[in-house]
Design an enzyme around this catalytic site. Structure first.
Site, PDB file in Angstrom:
ATOM      1  N   GLY A   1      54.544  59.761  51.261  1.00 32.38           N
ATOM      2  CA  GLY A   1      53.590  60.145  52.297  1.00 32.38           C
ATOM      3  C   GLY A   1      54.091  61.289  53.152  1.00 32.38           C
TER       4      GLY A   1
ATOM      5  CE  LYS B   1      55.122  33.827  66.000  1.00 31.65           C
ATOM      6  NZ  LYS B   1      54.114  34.916  65.946  1.00 31.65           N
TER       7      LYS B   1
ATOM      8  NE  ARG C   1      66.561  39.328  47.530  1.00 29.25           N
ATOM      9  CZ  ARG C   1      66.498  39.251  46.204  1.00 29.25           C
ATOM     10  NH1 ARG C   1      65.485  39.804  45.555  1.00 29.25           N
ATOM     11  NH2 ARG C   1      67.428  38.600  45.531  1.00 29.25           N
TER      12      ARG C   1
ATOM     13  CG  ASP D   1      52.099  62.886  50.400  1.00 35.60           C
ATOM     14  OD1 ASP D   1      52.555  61.894  49.795  1.00 35.60           O
ATOM     15  OD2 ASP D   1      52.661  64.004  50.400  1.00 35.60           O
TER      16      ASP D   1
ATOM     17  NE  ARG E   1      53.188  39.293  49.858  1.00 30.61           N
ATOM     18  CZ  ARG E   1      53.659  39.341  51.096  1.00 30.61           C
ATOM     19  NH1 ARG E   1      54.387  38.334  51.574  1.00 30.61           N
ATOM     20  NH2 ARG E   1      53.417  40.379  51.872  1.00 30.61           N
TER      21      ARG E   1
ATOM     22  N   GLY F   1      49.503  42.690  52.169  1.00 29.66           N
ATOM     23  CA  GLY F   1      49.870  41.619  53.082  1.00 29.66           C
ATOM     24  C   GLY F   1      51.266  41.737  53.655  1.00 29.66           C
TER      25      GLY F   1
ATOM     26  CG  HIS G   1      59.147  61.410  41.792  1.00 26.25           C
ATOM     27  ND1 HIS G   1      60.398  61.301  42.368  1.00 26.25           N
ATOM     28  CD2 HIS G   1      58.637  62.600  42.205  1.00 26.25           C
ATOM     29  CE1 HIS G   1      60.645  62.395  43.081  1.00 26.25           C
ATOM     30  NE2 HIS G   1      59.595  63.194  42.995  1.00 26.25           N
TER      31      HIS G   1
END
EC number: 2.7.1.11
Length: 320
Positions: A171, A212, A163, A128, A155, A186, A250
């Site tokens: 964390g 955009k 999508r 974390d 990605r 990114g 995990h």
């Protein structure tokens, strides 16, 4: 004079814990100390489950994820009667000091032992990266690589299907892992506990991106912020774009530690022995500006603050 030490790992496991144990054990043996490994954290300390460790006990451990001593959450350690049994077990075994590897909950246990006069050194072992008094924790960089790899894979499929993907990152209440992974991966949008979150504002930003010409997007969010499946449903309803949530879970805690975590763990483990031999107890080890440091563990828990990387967040926003 310290002749024998104990070492335990506690709380959630982190890659590099084995390397830290190895660092503690080998540095201690080099200095002529005996080392007892304590199984399953404070639970094993309470139940008196220990084993003598030698150099060969930690052979071939530097590259292994997890912790061979095991770990467990043991909230009952808050009870002073439970702690009294633990102290008795330490004395019975002839253990003069304890090295605790873990997160803030583990530090609280070490703090309580320190308050009743037993010397403890805390090493920050958690993915974390939420421990005060250190720039980085053992396991953080390995987990960061795991999360970024997952984002890269998401990605690929998000792009193929045009999508929106939401990825939930560990964390607890610290956004360091999410923020760093989002920049490296990114991600178009970042949601962390340190910055106020409003799902309507997030949707507005996503719509602006679509206007955009963006065909897909990835939202990185720290766990406990919201129900990510509900958030995905809301985004899909408001934008008309297929949206899916992925909880990494995990898997982020596993895997062979990256070189930096191995080095950090080894240095911190050896440094803990240096501190004990110098007569220090009730300290927690950290690294700041690549230099090993130590702080009073009570002061670190009660008074020190961990600054949020706001400049990183501003950088990320410029890259959306």
């Amino acid at each position: 004079m310290i002749k024998k030490i104990g070492v335990l790992t506690s709380g959630g496991d982190a890659p590099g814990m084995n390397a830290a144990i190895r660092g503690v054990v080998r540095a201690a043996l080099t200095e002529g100390l005996e080392v007892m490994g304590i199984y399953d954290g404070y639970l094993g300390l309470y139940e008196d489950r220990m084993v003598q460790l030698d150099r060969y006990s930690v052979s071939d451990m530097i590259n292994r994820g997890g912790t061979f001593l095991g770990s467990a959450r043991f909230p009952e350690f808050r009870d002073e009667n439970i702690r009294a049994v633990a102290i008795e077990n330490l004395k019975k075994r002839g253990i003069d000091a304890l090295v605790v590897i873990g997160g803030d909950g583990s530090y609280m246990g070490a703090k309580r032992l320190t308050e009743i006069g037993f010397p403890c050194i805390g090493l920050p072992g958690t993915i974390d990266n939420d421990i005060k008094g250190t720039d980085y924790t053992i396991g953080y960089f390995t987990a960061l690589g795991t999360v970024v790899e997952a984002i890269d894979r998401l990605r690929d499929t998000s792009s193929s299907h045009q999508r929106i993907s939401i990825v939930e990152v560990m964390g607890r209440y610290c956004g360091d892992l999410t923020l760093a992974a989002a920049i490296a991966g990114g991600c178009e949008f970042i949601v962390v506990p340190e910055v106020e979150f409003n799902r309507e504002d997030l949707v507005a930003e996503i719509k602006a991106g679509i206007a955009k010409g963006k065909k897909h997007a990835i939202v990185a969010i720290t766990e406990h912020m919201c129900d990510v499946d509900e958030l995905a449903h809301f985004i899909e309803k408001e934008t008309g774009r297929e949206t899916r949530a992925t909880v990494l879970g995990h898997i982020q805690r596993g895997g062979s530690p990256v070189p930096y975590d191995r080095i950090l763990a080894s240095r911190m483990g050896a440094y803990a022995i240096d501190l004990l031999l110098e007569g220090h107890g009730g300290r927690c080890v950290g690294i700041q500006n690549e230099q090993l440091v130590h702080h009073d563990i009570i002061d670190a828990i009660e008074n020190m603050k961990r600054p949020f990387k706001s400049d990183w967040m501003e950088c990320a926003k410029k890259l959306y």
